[in-house]
Scaffold this motif. Structure first.
Motif, PDB file in Angstrom:
ATOM      1  N   LYS A 186       1.922  43.932  88.113  1.00 40.43           N
ATOM      2  CA  LYS A 186       3.127  43.163  88.452  1.00 40.43           C
ATOM      3  C   LYS A 186       4.243  43.310  87.433  1.00 40.43           C
ATOM      4  CE  LYS A 186       0.655  39.764  91.223  1.00 40.43           C
ATOM      5  NZ  LYS A 186       0.137  38.392  91.269  1.00 40.43           N
ATOM      6  N   VAL A 187       3.920  43.563  86.167  1.00 38.39           N
ATOM      7  CA  VAL A 187       4.966  43.682  85.154  1.00 38.39           C
ATOM      8  C   VAL A 187       5.549  45.100  85.062  1.00 38.39           C
ATOM      9  CG1 VAL A 187       4.083  41.762  83.773  1.00 38.39           C
ATOM     10  CG2 VAL A 187       3.335  44.112  83.264  1.00 38.39           C
ATOM     11  N   ALA A 188       4.959  46.055  85.765  1.00 39.10           N
ATOM     12  CA  ALA A 188       5.461  47.427  85.735  1.00 39.10           C
ATOM     13  C   ALA A 188       6.763  47.523  86.536  1.00 39.10           C
ATOM     14  CB  ALA A 188       4.423  48.384  86.317  1.00 39.10           C
ATOM     15  N   ARG A 189       7.717  48.318  86.058  1.00 35.00           N
ATOM     16  CA  ARG A 189       8.976  48.454  86.804  1.00 35.00           C
ATOM     17  C   ARG A 189       8.736  49.115  88.156  1.00 35.00           C
ATOM     18  NH1 ARG A 189      11.886  52.747  82.863  1.00 35.00           N
ATOM     19  NH2 ARG A 189      10.406  54.374  83.316  1.00 35.00           N
ATOM     20  N   PHE A 190       7.653  49.901  88.276  1.00 33.00           N
ATOM     21  CA  PHE A 190       7.320  50.517  89.558  1.00 33.00           C
ATOM     22  C   PHE A 190       7.029  49.453  90.610  1.00 33.00           C
ATOM     23  CE2 PHE A 190       4.654  52.454  92.755  1.00 33.00           C
ATOM     24  CZ  PHE A 190       5.332  53.637  93.017  1.00 33.00           C
ATOM     25  N   HIS A 191       6.421  48.356  90.197  1.00 34.01           N
ATOM     26  CA  HIS A 191       6.060  47.283  91.118  1.00 34.01           C
ATOM     27  C   HIS A 191       7.289  46.788  91.893  1.00 34.01           C
ATOM     28  CE1 HIS A 191       5.069  43.094  92.262  1.00 34.01           C
ATOM     29  NE2 HIS A 191       3.834  43.565  92.405  1.00 34.01           N
ATOM     30  N   ALA A 192       8.335  46.445  91.179  1.00 34.66           N
ATOM     31  CA  ALA A 192       9.558  45.957  91.836  1.00 34.66           C
ATOM     32  C   ALA A 192      10.177  47.036  92.706  1.00 34.66           C
ATOM     33  CB  ALA A 192      10.565  45.479  90.787  1.00 34.66           C
ATOM     34  N   ALA A 193      10.159  48.284  92.227  1.00 33.60           N
ATOM     35  CA  ALA A 193      10.772  49.374  92.980  1.00 33.60           C
ATOM     36  C   ALA A 193      10.050  49.631  94.290  1.00 33.60           C
ATOM     37  CB  ALA A 193      10.797  50.652  92.131  1.00 33.60           C
ATOM     38  N   VAL A 194       8.727  49.687  94.267  1.00 31.57           N
ATOM     39  CA  VAL A 194       7.991  49.996  95.497  1.00 31.57           C
ATOM     40  C   VAL A 194       8.104  48.857  96.511  1.00 31.57           C
ATOM     41  CG1 VAL A 194       5.657  49.163  94.884  1.00 31.57           C
ATOM     42  CG2 VAL A 194       5.931  51.174  96.359  1.00 31.57           C
ATOM     43  N   LEU A 195       8.156  47.618  96.032  1.00 32.86           N
ATOM     44  CA  LEU A 195       8.323  46.502  96.965  1.00 32.86           C
ATOM     45  C   LEU A 195       9.711  46.528  97.593  1.00 32.86           C
ATOM     46  CD1 LEU A 195       6.478  43.522  95.248  1.00 32.86           C
ATOM     47  CD2 LEU A 195       5.602  45.223  96.867  1.00 32.86           C
ATOM     48  N   GLU A 196      10.728  46.880  96.807  1.00 32.82           N
ATOM     49  CA  GLU A 196      12.086  46.964  97.341  1.00 32.82           C
ATOM     50  C   GLU A 196      12.224  48.112  98.341  1.00 32.82           C
ATOM     51  OE1 GLU A 196      16.655  47.872  95.842  1.00 32.82           O
ATOM     52  OE2 GLU A 196      15.189  47.144  94.389  1.00 32.82           O
ATOM     53  N   ALA A 197      11.653  49.263  98.014  1.00 29.31           N
ATOM     54  CA  ALA A 197      11.816  50.451  98.855  1.00 29.31           C
ATOM     55  C   ALA A 197      11.079  50.335 100.184  1.00 29.31           C
ATOM     56  CB  ALA A 197      11.339  51.690  98.109  1.00 29.31           C
ATOM     57  N   GLY A 198       9.882  49.788 100.158  1.00 28.42           N
ATOM     58  CA  GLY A 198       9.104  49.651 101.390  1.00 28.42           C
ATOM     59  C   GLY A 198       8.444  50.936 101.866  1.00 28.42           C
ATOM     60  N   VAL A 199       8.698  52.049 101.187  1.00 28.35           N
ATOM     61  CA  VAL A 199       8.044  53.327 101.500  1.00 28.35           C
ATOM     62  C   VAL A 199       7.578  53.951 100.197  1.00 28.35           C
ATOM     63  CG1 VAL A 199       9.318  53.782 103.636  1.00 28.35           C
ATOM     64  CG2 VAL A 199      10.230  54.615 101.465  1.00 28.35           C
ATOM     65  N   TRP A 200       6.508  54.739 100.278  1.00 26.54           N
ATOM     66  CA  TRP A 200       5.961  55.369  99.089  1.00 26.54           C
ATOM     67  C   TRP A 200       5.137  56.588  99.463  1.00 26.54           C
ATOM     68  CZ3 TRP A 200       0.598  53.999  99.280  1.00 26.54           C
ATOM     69  CH2 TRP A 200       0.302  52.831  99.989  1.00 26.54           C
ATOM     70  N   GLY A 201       5.004  57.469  98.474  1.00 30.44           N
ATOM     71  CA  GLY A 201       4.214  58.672  98.662  1.00 30.44           C
ATOM     72  C   GLY A 201       3.056  58.691  97.693  1.00 30.44           C
ATOM     73  N   VAL A 202       2.012  59.391  98.079  1.00 31.39           N
ATOM     74  CA  VAL A 202       0.838  59.559  97.229  1.00 31.39           C
ATOM     75  C   VAL A 202       0.580  61.051  97.094  1.00 31.39           C
ATOM     76  CG1 VAL A 202      -1.630  59.102  96.953  1.00 31.39           C
ATOM     77  CG2 VAL A 202      -0.173  57.403  98.082  1.00 31.39           C
ATOM     78  N   SER A 203       0.458  61.522  95.863  1.00 36.00           N
ATOM     79  CA  SER A 203       0.072  62.904  95.587  1.00 36.00           C
ATOM     80  C   SER A 203      -1.253  62.862  94.832  1.00 36.00           C
ATOM     81  CB  SER A 203       1.134  63.615  94.743  1.00 36.00           C
ATOM     82  OG  SER A 203       2.353  63.736  95.450  1.00 36.00           O
ATOM     83  N   VAL A 204      -2.332  63.303  95.493  1.00 27.86           N
ATOM     84  CA  VAL A 204      -3.652  63.342  94.875  1.00 27.86           C
ATOM     85  C   VAL A 204      -3.695  64.579  93.976  1.00 27.86           C
ATOM     86  CG1 VAL A 204      -6.135  63.462  95.284  1.00 27.86           C
ATOM     87  CG2 VAL A 204      -4.669  62.169  96.865  1.00 27.86           C
ATOM     88  N   LEU A 205      -3.981  64.368  92.694  1.00 28.41           N
ATOM     89  CA  LEU A 205      -3.816  65.433  91.711  1.00 28.41           C
ATOM     90  C   LEU A 205      -5.036  66.332  91.543  1.00 28.41           C
ATOM     91  CD1 LEU A 205      -1.947  63.552  88.837  1.00 28.41           C
ATOM     92  CD2 LEU A 205      -0.984  64.771  90.808  1.00 28.41           C
ATOM     93  N   PRO A 206      -4.765  67.632  91.391  1.00 23.95           N
ATOM     94  CA  PRO A 206      -5.822  68.565  91.004  1.00 23.95           C
ATOM     95  C   PRO A 206      -5.988  68.531  89.484  1.00 23.95           C
ATOM     96  CG  PRO A 206      -3.791  69.770  91.289  1.00 23.95           C
ATOM     97  CD  PRO A 206      -3.500  68.336  91.652  1.00 23.95           C
ATOM     98  N   ALA A 207      -7.070  69.116  88.992  1.00 23.90           N
ATOM     99  CA  ALA A 207      -7.332  69.142  87.552  1.00 23.90           C
ATOM    100  C   ALA A 207      -6.194  69.801  86.784  1.00 23.90           C
ATOM    101  CB  ALA A 207      -8.653  69.867  87.275  1.00 23.90           C
ATOM    102  N   SER A 208      -5.510  70.752  87.402  1.00 28.17           N
ATOM    103  CA  SER A 208      -4.415  71.461  86.728  1.00 28.17           C
ATOM    104  C   SER A 208      -3.191  70.585  86.475  1.00 28.17           C
ATOM    105  CB  SER A 208      -4.009  72.688  87.545  1.00 28.17           C
ATOM    106  OG  SER A 208      -3.525  72.287  88.820  1.00 28.17           O
ATOM    107  N   MET A 209      -3.167  69.368  87.034  1.00 24.38           N
ATOM    108  CA  MET A 209      -2.014  68.490  86.854  1.00 24.38           C
ATOM    109  C   MET A 209      -2.324  67.275  85.976  1.00 24.38           C
ATOM    110  SD  MET A 209      -0.025  68.706  90.512  1.00 24.38           S
ATOM    111  CE  MET A 209       1.434  67.871  89.857  1.00 24.38           C
ATOM    112  N   GLU A 210      -3.276  67.420  85.064  1.00 21.11           N
ATOM    113  CA  GLU A 210      -3.593  66.331  84.137  1.00 21.11           C
ATOM    114  C   GLU A 210      -2.355  65.920  83.349  1.00 21.11           C
ATOM    115  OE1 GLU A 210      -6.226  65.546  80.127  1.00 21.11           O
ATOM    116  OE2 GLU A 210      -7.066  66.901  81.631  1.00 21.11           O
ATOM    117  N   ASP A 211      -1.498  66.888  83.001  1.00 18.43           N
ATOM    118  CA  ASP A 211      -0.283  66.565  82.255  1.00 18.43           C
ATOM    119  C   ASP A 211       0.609  65.599  83.034  1.00 18.43           C
ATOM    120  OD1 ASP A 211       0.319  68.603  84.132  1.00 18.43           O
ATOM    121  OD2 ASP A 211       1.878  69.461  82.858  1.00 18.43           O
ATOM    122  N   ALA A 212       0.701  65.774  84.345  1.00 19.36           N
ATOM    123  CA  ALA A 212       1.494  64.853  85.169  1.00 19.36           C
ATOM    124  C   ALA A 212       0.872  63.466  85.168  1.00 19.36           C
ATOM    125  CB  ALA A 212       1.619  65.387  86.597  1.00 19.36           C
ATOM    126  N   SER A 213      -0.448  63.400  85.274  1.00 19.45           N
ATOM    127  CA  SER A 213      -1.128  62.108  85.244  1.00 19.45           C
ATOM    128  C   SER A 213      -0.833  61.368  83.949  1.00 19.45           C
ATOM    129  CB  SER A 213      -2.635  62.296  85.393  1.00 19.45           C
ATOM    130  OG  SER A 213      -3.298  61.059  85.230  1.00 19.45           O
TER     131      SER A 213
END
Length: 157
Positions: free
Chosen positions: A52-79
């Motif tokens: 709840k204290v994350a800025r993402f929380h307020a943004a996703v509730l305001e936007a009402g839409v969101w995407g999910v990208s399931v990461l491969p091992a090669s994208m640990e840096d992004a995680s």
């Protein structure tokens, strides 16, 4: 029971890793999650949890839409990058190839799977909110090894 012991115990459950994205106006927001799961096949529903204290929380509730990208091992840096609090929002997606889904959210080109969702319900989950979304689009563009999180560290199959 204390929170440190609790984290150790629940950390024994291996999970996949995903980045959830949303867009408010012209600003992209993103957050690493391992609290993502399928909920229902009829209708198609998934969920993730946002602190709840994350800025993402307020943004996703305001936007009402969101995407999910399931990461491969090669994208640990992004995680690791999207797990850090307080990083600048401007240009944060530039290091990783991505495209816009029909809803306008960013989806990572290298993802194992992508989903676009519209928020259906938000439930109280203590210091987090449980965000349930209706799946509006999905794809499985890659068969690479998945990025896993277990016992406080990254791994793969």
């Amino acid at each position: 029971m204390d929170s440190r012991t609790y984290r150790k115990v629940v950390g024994r459950f291996a999970t996949g890793v995903a980045v959830v994205t949303t867009r408010v106006g012209d600003v992209d927001h993103a957050m690493t999650v391992n609290s993502f799961t399928s909920v229902s096949l009829d209708p198609l529903l998934v969920l993730f949890c946002a602190e709840k204290v994350a800025r993402f929380h307020a943004a996703v509730l305001e936007a009402g839409v969101w995407g999910v990208s399931v990461l491969p091992a090669s994208m640990e840096d992004a995680s690791r990058f999207f797990a850090h609090r307080g990083r600048p929002l401007d240009g944060q997606l530039a290091r990783w190839r991505h495209h816009r889904g029909a809803s306008g959210v960013a989806l990572f080109d290298g993802a194992l799977a992508t989903l676009e969702c519209s928020t259906k319900d938000v439930h109280d989950g203590g210091d987090h909110s449980i965000v349930v979304g209706a799946v509006t689009a999905l794809a499985a563009p890659s068969d690479d090894a998945p990025l896993l999180y277990y016992d406080g560290g990254y791994g793969t199959l």
